[in-house]
Design a protein around this motif. Structure first.
Motif, PDB file in Angstrom:
ATOM      1  N   GLU A  90      32.485  10.221  -4.709  1.00 28.98           N
ATOM      2  CA  GLU A  90      33.064  11.259  -6.151  1.00 28.98           C
ATOM      3  C   GLU A  90      33.955  10.794  -6.840  1.00 28.98           C
ATOM      4  N   PHE A  91      33.682   9.839  -8.175  1.00 27.71           N
ATOM      5  CA  PHE A  91      34.652   9.474  -8.811  1.00 27.71           C
ATOM      6  C   PHE A  91      34.437  10.294 -10.488  1.00 27.71           C
ATOM      7  N   CYS A  92      36.105  10.011 -10.925  1.00 32.12           N
ATOM      8  CA  CYS A  92      36.077  10.533 -12.381  1.00 32.12           C
ATOM      9  C   CYS A  92      36.413   8.853 -12.951  1.00 32.12           C
ATOM     10  N   VAL A  93      36.371   9.713 -14.585  1.00 35.60           N
ATOM     11  CA  VAL A  93      36.145   8.024 -15.638  1.00 35.60           C
ATOM     12  C   VAL A  93      36.323   9.270 -16.617  1.00 35.60           C
ATOM     13  N   THR A 122      29.929  -6.215  -3.555  1.00 32.51           N
ATOM     14  CA  THR A 122      31.423  -6.148  -3.540  1.00 32.51           C
ATOM     15  C   THR A 122      31.382  -4.400  -3.164  1.00 32.51           C
ATOM     16  N   GLY A 123      29.877  -3.636  -4.057  1.00 37.44           N
ATOM     17  CA  GLY A 123      29.673  -2.267  -4.061  1.00 37.44           C
ATOM     18  C   GLY A 123      30.730  -1.667  -5.583  1.00 37.44           C
ATOM     19  N   VAL A 124      31.096  -2.296  -6.124  1.00 42.96           N
ATOM     20  CA  VAL A 124      32.315  -1.550  -7.097  1.00 42.96           C
ATOM     21  C   VAL A 124      30.966  -1.329  -8.521  1.00 42.96           C
ATOM     22  N   ILE A 125      31.749   0.054  -8.806  1.00 47.61           N
ATOM     23  CA  ILE A 125      31.294   0.918 -10.270  1.00 47.61           C
ATOM     24  C   ILE A 125      32.000   0.760 -10.978  1.00 47.61           C
ATOM     25  N   THR A 126      31.476   0.330 -12.216  1.00 48.30           N
ATOM     26  CA  THR A 126      31.908   0.366 -13.334  1.00 48.30           C
ATOM     27  C   THR A 126      31.431   0.629 -14.775  1.00 48.30           C
ATOM     28  N   VAL A 127      32.068   1.241 -16.027  1.00 52.40           N
ATOM     29  CA  VAL A 127      30.862   1.404 -16.961  1.00 52.40           C
ATOM     30  C   VAL A 127      30.351   0.160 -17.379  1.00 52.40           C
ATOM     31  N   LEU A 128      29.554   0.521 -17.993  1.00 52.64           N
ATOM     32  CA  LEU A 128      28.053   0.266 -18.634  1.00 52.64           C
ATOM     33  C   LEU A 128      28.307   0.305 -19.955  1.00 52.64           C
ATOM     34  N   GLY A 137      33.079  -2.417 -18.613  1.00 46.92           N
ATOM     35  CA  GLY A 137      34.072  -3.603 -17.937  1.00 46.92           C
ATOM     36  C   GLY A 137      35.173  -1.758 -17.596  1.00 46.92           C
ATOM     37  N   VAL A 138      34.725  -0.795 -17.175  1.00 46.51           N
ATOM     38  CA  VAL A 138      35.964  -0.479 -16.848  1.00 46.51           C
ATOM     39  C   VAL A 138      35.757   0.401 -15.389  1.00 46.51           C
ATOM     40  N   ILE A 139      36.240   0.008 -14.189  1.00 48.30           N
ATOM     41  CA  ILE A 139      35.803  -0.362 -13.161  1.00 48.30           C
ATOM     42  C   ILE A 139      36.161   1.868 -12.840  1.00 48.30           C
ATOM     43  N   VAL A 140      35.002   2.145 -12.004  1.00 46.05           N
ATOM     44  CA  VAL A 140      34.903   3.604 -12.000  1.00 46.05           C
ATOM     45  C   VAL A 140      35.324   3.890 -10.391  1.00 46.05           C
ATOM     46  N   GLY A 141      34.809   2.824  -9.691  1.00 46.98           N
ATOM     47  CA  GLY A 141      35.314   3.398  -8.136  1.00 46.98           C
ATOM     48  C   GLY A 141      34.142   2.026  -7.836  1.00 46.98           C
ATOM     49  N   THR A 142      34.213   2.271  -5.558  1.00 45.84           N
ATOM     50  CA  THR A 142      33.527   1.628  -4.781  1.00 45.84           C
ATOM     51  C   THR A 142      33.221   2.241  -3.930  1.00 45.84           C
ATOM     52  N   VAL A 143      31.302   1.266  -4.105  1.00 51.35           N
ATOM     53  CA  VAL A 143      31.419   2.435  -2.882  1.00 51.35           C
ATOM     54  C   VAL A 143      31.299   1.454  -0.947  1.00 51.35           C
ATOM     55  N   THR A 144      31.392   1.578   0.232  1.00 53.15           N
ATOM     56  CA  THR A 144      31.165   0.866   1.088  1.00 53.15           C
ATOM     57  C   THR A 144      30.587   1.265   2.184  1.00 53.15           C
ATOM     58  N   ALA A 145      29.548   0.052   2.796  1.00 52.37           N
ATOM     59  CA  ALA A 145      29.355   0.341   3.278  1.00 52.37           C
ATOM     60  C   ALA A 145      28.909  -0.490   4.779  1.00 52.37           C
TER      61      ALA A 145
END
Length: 828
Positions: free
Chosen positions: A242-245, A294-300, A252-260
């Motif tokens: 769960e992330f917020c933006v 890296t699993g980093v989610i950014t704004v597109l 390009g603003v970073i929303v969060g990172t998913v990890t496995a």
């Protein structure tokens, strides 16, 4: 294969002296053993299976985990027996056991050892195969089983019959039976498949020995590594991310990172993970991107609008083998909430409102206004803030926000006057608590406003004081009945004060009264800031105004008592004793007025004659020092001292100074007490009265003779500097001493041959032989003078007045002299 350090062990014999192996073990050994020689093997598990620490009491021997006993250095046995102890410890269970080892020499074993050492020396080879490379077994191998994985072989097999054995994890320790070694060939076999994630590797100990127990090789530690198989798919560390933006965030603003994670062997393709977005809900233009490594989610998307889409759900995938199609994969979910920003300005639902209110109404709600705002309800971006931007200069209105409905509540906080204005027009504006943020590709908005028309309704009202709060000043010096001003009320309907009566509400200041008809305020008591209610210096009075119809209005009158200069400064202590050291006297005055009418004080001696003998020196703003200017006779002096305050108000205090021939004041007090204790009889009092009358007669006679005498002695104006000395010679004689000097004092209480004229007493010299003048001591300044004026103010005689200092100069040879009939006059 020849060993690095040839050693010969003739054999070993393990004998247990009793059923418990922990008690004693016997090894038969040659008389000498080389370093690294296997002495024998002890079954440690029979003694303590959970042993965590194994040690030897003799440093020449070491014990391995499988129970093998080796020499650490060359050992020779001088006697037939040698003993040491093997210590086993279980640290967690706090268990400790001992195994006693006895080494017994055997001559046959010694001879056989020498024979083998000679043969090994001849057949020694330089290349060895007793230490092979680590073995590798594939994880989850399919067989067939038993599966050969390695072979160990000793070069000494060319000379001896060698038997191979092994121990350790996978053989005689868990997991037991996974591996075994063929006794004759040294081949190592696996009996079943292995899971690398459970057992990454095994370390076993291999032994090579002859049929008679001789070990030509040191035990071999052999590693079997389990090679990883990609049998584990990667997995996400969370079920749902769960992330917020904020909305309108830039690309390009970073929303969060998913990890496995992946349980396979690290740093291999089996754990090289790659991420990707499978789908997005709602399925509109892609709003986010996911970095594969890296699993980093950014704004597109540059247009994240919470009012359009408040939440995005991303279905994501992670795959090993670097993302290759044949890699194992897992899917997960990421929920992204769009946070609200104040990108929507509030607007009024109506641009104009109309309402009404009765005049003089206070703290009443007269209208509610509402707005539209597309931002999130309850957030700072949608909470309305109202303000009156026009028509409220007197601050009669106030508008607040209802937190539940977000409406604006318009209230009257000051009473409105119908006669002053029948209608009020207000302009109300609205904003949000959060600052406005301009969204991309949008234009700046204009602040929304609305007009409110307030109609004031006329109401019959009572008198009104103007102003409603009025201050009057009264002086503390005012007399009773002094008028200090008027406090009037008006009828709002007529605008005048006719027919209005005034009263002061009971229980208030009892020193002020107001005239019932005129409204004039007067004092009814003397004002004193030091008494009762007046100590506060002011009083707030509620004044009632009543018109003909009985309607009442109130006003507040504040009466302030202003201080004045009511008191003059006084010297509290007036009696002093001064000893012969003439130590100055400290005079201190007090004034009951405030500081502005009090200090600094100004002191001065009122009497001019005494001012020439006494001086005043300032000590501080409140006190001064009083001291004589020069030599003065002992006696009691009454000195009038005037003290003035800051505003010039002054008072006179009589200071009584007893100039006494003493060292400390207490001596003079004792003398005064002794003299006051004498009681005079009736005859003594009568004698004193007759003597006084006789002396008065003599003085009258002397004055008459001096007035008609031939002698006319004119002296300078400085006659106060001459004195009279008693002498029976025509010229200065040696008998004239200081004690002959007679000081004459100017006082109202003195008696003698003097005549008072005004405030000054004078003396005249008497002709004839044998006559002397005696001085009478009194208070004040002492002089010997002449009667200058007669009854009509004409000069009669100007005889000389002599000072103490001139008579004292009589003893100086250079002074001139003049004799007058048995009396000697000396002047400078």
């Amino acid at each position: 294969m020849a060993p690095a350090v040839p050693s010969l062990v003739l054999g070993l014999l393990v004998l247990s002296l009793c059923c418990d192996a922990c008690k004693k073990v016997i090894f038969h050994v040659p008389s000498a053993l080389e370093a690294g020689t296997l002495v024998g093997r002890v079954n440690l598990n029979e003694c303590l299976q959970s042993a965590e620490r194994i040690s030897s009491s003799d440093g020449n021997f070491k014990v391995l985990e499988d129970g093998s006993v080796y020499t650490t250095s060359a050992v020779s046995f001088s006697d037939e027996k040698r003993t040491f102890t093997i210590l086993l410890k279980d640290i967690q269970k706090h268990v400790e056991k001992k195994i006693h080892v006895n080494l017994v020499t055997d001559e046959k074993k010694t001879q056989a050892q020498k024979t083998r050492q000679a043969r090994d020396t001849v057949l020694k080879r330089t290349k060895r195969r007793w230490g092979p490379i680590p073995s590798v077994m594939m994880e989850n191998s399919l067989g067939p089983f038993p599966l050969q994985i390695q072979q160990v072989q000793s070069d000494t097999a060319q000379n001896y019959t060698i038997y191979y054995s092994a121990s350790g994890p996978g053989i005689d320790q868990d997991p037991k039976g996974l591996f075994y070694i063929e006794r004759e060939t040294g081949n190592i076999f696996a009996t079943r498949a292995v899971d690398r994630e459970q057992y990454p590797s095994f370390q076993i100990i291999c032994f090579a020995s002859t049929p008679d127990g001789y070990s030509p090789e040191v035990p071999l530690v052999h590693t079997i590594r389990i090679e990883d198989d990609n049998d584990n798919a990667p997995y996400f560390t969370q079920d749902v991310f769960e992330f917020c933006v904020p909305e309108n965030s830039k690309p390009g603003v970073i929303v969060g990172t998913v990890t496995a994670e992946d349980r396979d062997e690290p740093s291999t393709l089996h754990t090289l993970l790659r991420y990707r977005i499978v789908s997005q809900n709602p399925p509109i233009i892609p709003a986010f991107s996911l970095h594969g490594e890296t699993g980093v989610i950014t704004v597109l998307s540059p247009q994240l609008d919470r009012e359009l889409v408040s939440t995005y759900t991303l279905f994501i995938e992670v795959r090993d083998m670097g993302g290759q199609p044949f890699g194992l994969c897992t899917t997960g979910t990421a929920v992204i909430k769009i946070e609200d920003t104040n990108d929507n300005a509030p607007t009024f639902k109506q641009i104009q409102y109309e309402t009404q209110v009765e005049e003089n109404k206070v703290n009443v709600e007269i209208l509610r206004v509402s707005v539209l705002d597309l931002d999130e309800l309850g957030a700072p971006g949608s909470t309305a803030v109202y303000e009156i931007i026009r028509g409220n200069d007197d601050r009669s209105f106030e508008i607040t926000t209802d937190r539940n409905t977000n409406e604006g509540i318009l209230c009257v906080v000051k009473g409105l006057d119908y006669e002053g204005a029948k209608q009020r027009i207000l302009v109300i504006a609205v904003n949000n608590e959060a600052p406005y943020m301009l969204a991309p590709h949008s234009q700046q908005v204009v602040q929304s406003t609305s007009t409110v028309v307030v109609n004031v309704l006329d109401v019959d009202e009572g008198p009104v004081f103007k102003p409603c709060f009025f201050r009057m000043d009264a002086s503390e010096c005012d007399e009773v009945g002094t008028s200090i001003g008027k406090y009037l009320a008006e009828d709002p309907e007529t605008g005048n004060s006719e027919g209005i009566c005034y009263k002061i509400a009971p229980g208030q200041c009892n020193w002020i009264n107001i005239d019932e008809k005129s409204g004039e305020v007067r004092t009814i008591k003397a004002l004193d800031r030091d008494l009762g209610e007046m100590k506060r210096g002011q009083c707030n009075i509620t004044v009632l105004a009543i018109d003909r119809n009985g309607k009442t209005g109130t006003g507040t009158l504040q009466v302030v008592i202003q201080p004045c200069n009511r008191n003059f400064p006084r010297i509290l202590k007036t009696d002093y004793i001064m000893c012969r050291d003439r130590k100055p006297i400290c005079l201190t005055a007090e004034d009951g007025d405030i500081a502005s009418y009090s200090m600094p004080f100004v002191y001065r001696v009122t009497d001019r004659n005494l001012a020439s003998s006494w001086k005043i020196t300032r000590h501080n703003e409140k006190s001064v020092y009083l001291s004589p200017r020069g030599d003065i006779p002992f006696g009691i002096y009454t000195i009038p001292v005037t003290v003035s305050d800051r505003s010039g108000k002054q008072g006179v205090t009589q200071i009584r100074v007893n100039y006494c021939n003493c060292v400390v004041p207490s001596e003079c007090e004792r003398m005064a007490f002794a003299s006051s204790s004498v009681t005079l009889g009736v005859w003594a009092i009568l004698a004193m009265i007759l003597g006084s009358l006789l002396l008065l007669l003599i003085l009258i006679t002397i004055c008459g003779c001096c007035g008609s005498g031939v002698m006319r002695r004119h002296v300078t104006d400085d006659c106060a500097n001459h004195n009279l000395i008693i002498s029976n010679t025509e010229a200065p004689g040696e008998e004239v001493m200081d004690h002959n000097i007679i000081p004459l004092q100017n006082t109202a209480d003195q008696v003698g041959c003097g005549i008072k004229t005004g405030d000054q007493q004078t003396f005249e010299m008497v002709k004839g032989r044998g006559h002397t003048l005696e001085s009478v001591r009194g208070g004040g300044h002492q002089t010997l003078g002449s009667v200058k004026e007669g009854g009509g103010g004409q000069p009669v005689m100007d005889t000389c007045r002599y000072s103490y200092s001139e008579w004292h100069n009589f003893t100086h040879p250079r002074l001139g002299e003049e004799s007058i009939r048995g009396h000697t006059l000396i002047k400078n």
